[in-house]
Design a protein around this motif. Sequence first.
Motif, PDB file in Angstrom:
ATOM      1  N   PRO A  47      13.852  44.854  -7.738  1.00  0.00           N
ATOM      2  CA  PRO A  47      12.402  44.754  -7.943  1.00  0.00           C
ATOM      3  C   PRO A  47      11.655  45.173  -6.683  1.00  0.00           C
ATOM      4  O   PRO A  47      12.120  44.970  -5.568  1.00  0.00           O
ATOM      5  N   VAL A  48      10.491  45.767  -6.889  1.00  0.00           N
ATOM      6  CA  VAL A  48       9.692  46.217  -5.761  1.00  0.00           C
ATOM      7  C   VAL A  48       9.175  45.013  -4.989  1.00  0.00           C
ATOM      8  O   VAL A  48       9.335  44.910  -3.788  1.00  0.00           O
ATOM      9  N   ARG A  49       8.548  44.075  -5.699  1.00  0.00           N
ATOM     10  CA  ARG A  49       8.121  42.793  -5.151  1.00  0.00           C
ATOM     11  C   ARG A  49       7.690  41.918  -6.315  1.00  0.00           C
ATOM     12  O   ARG A  49       7.599  42.378  -7.452  1.00  0.00           O
ATOM     13  N   ASP A  50       7.391  40.664  -6.060  1.00  0.00           N
ATOM     14  CA  ASP A  50       7.003  39.753  -7.137  1.00  0.00           C
ATOM     15  C   ASP A  50       5.691  40.203  -7.754  1.00  0.00           C
ATOM     16  O   ASP A  50       4.744  40.577  -7.061  1.00  0.00           O
ATOM     17  N   GLY A  51       5.629  40.162  -9.075  1.00  0.00           N
ATOM     18  CA  GLY A  51       4.409  40.516  -9.780  1.00  0.00           C
ATOM     19  C   GLY A  51       4.246  42.001 -10.026  1.00  0.00           C
ATOM     20  O   GLY A  51       3.188  42.442 -10.453  1.00  0.00           O
ATOM     21  N   VAL A  52       5.278  42.776  -9.762  1.00  0.00           N
ATOM     22  CA  VAL A  52       5.190  44.221  -9.935  1.00  0.00           C
ATOM     23  C   VAL A  52       6.351  44.669 -10.821  1.00  0.00           C
ATOM     24  O   VAL A  52       7.472  44.201 -10.678  1.00  0.00           O
ATOM     25  N   VAL A  53       6.068  45.571 -11.749  1.00  0.00           N
ATOM     26  CA  VAL A  53       7.082  46.081 -12.655  1.00  0.00           C
ATOM     27  C   VAL A  53       7.163  47.589 -12.502  1.00  0.00           C
ATOM     28  O   VAL A  53       6.133  48.266 -12.420  1.00  0.00           O
ATOM     29  N   ARG A  55       8.217  50.939 -14.367  1.00  0.00           N
ATOM     30  CA  ARG A  55       8.525  51.535 -15.666  1.00  0.00           C
ATOM     31  C   ARG A  55       8.637  53.041 -15.472  1.00  0.00           C
ATOM     32  O   ARG A  55       7.623  53.724 -15.361  1.00  0.00           O
ATOM     33  N   GLY A  56       9.859  53.541 -15.420  1.00  0.00           N
ATOM     34  CA  GLY A  56      10.061  54.960 -15.138  1.00  0.00           C
ATOM     35  C   GLY A  56       9.698  55.240 -13.700  1.00  0.00           C
ATOM     36  O   GLY A  56      10.205  54.616 -12.777  1.00  0.00           O
ATOM     37  N   LEU A  57       8.775  56.164 -13.486  1.00  0.00           N
ATOM     38  CA  LEU A  57       8.319  56.460 -12.136  1.00  0.00           C
ATOM     39  C   LEU A  57       7.026  55.731 -11.790  1.00  0.00           C
ATOM     40  O   LEU A  57       6.532  55.853 -10.679  1.00  0.00           O
ATOM     41  N   LYS A  58       6.484  54.998 -12.752  1.00  0.00           N
ATOM     42  CA  LYS A  58       5.201  54.321 -12.554  1.00  0.00           C
ATOM     43  C   LYS A  58       5.434  52.862 -12.168  1.00  0.00           C
ATOM     44  O   LYS A  58       6.225  52.159 -12.785  1.00  0.00           O
TER      45      LYS A  58
END
Length: 69
Positions: A47-53, A55-58
């Motif tokens: 995961p990039v960080r908490d609260g971030v998703v 989806r593909g390249l976005k």
Amino acid sequence: MNMSELQTNKPWYKQMWPWLLISGPAVAAIGCMITIYLAINLYADKPVRDGVVKRGLKVEQLKVEQDRK
């Protein structure tokens, strides 16, 4: 025959200098392949960080709905 005549008659693949010059870029290419392999297999799904998703390249911020009473 002296030594300089014997050394110049060898084919290129039996000389030391071509292999010495080839070894630098070869080591760099191998290191690059190892780095790409590790990046894809070990860190692709982190995961990039908490609260971030991701989806593909976005990469999107999750909306947090708060109860307002």
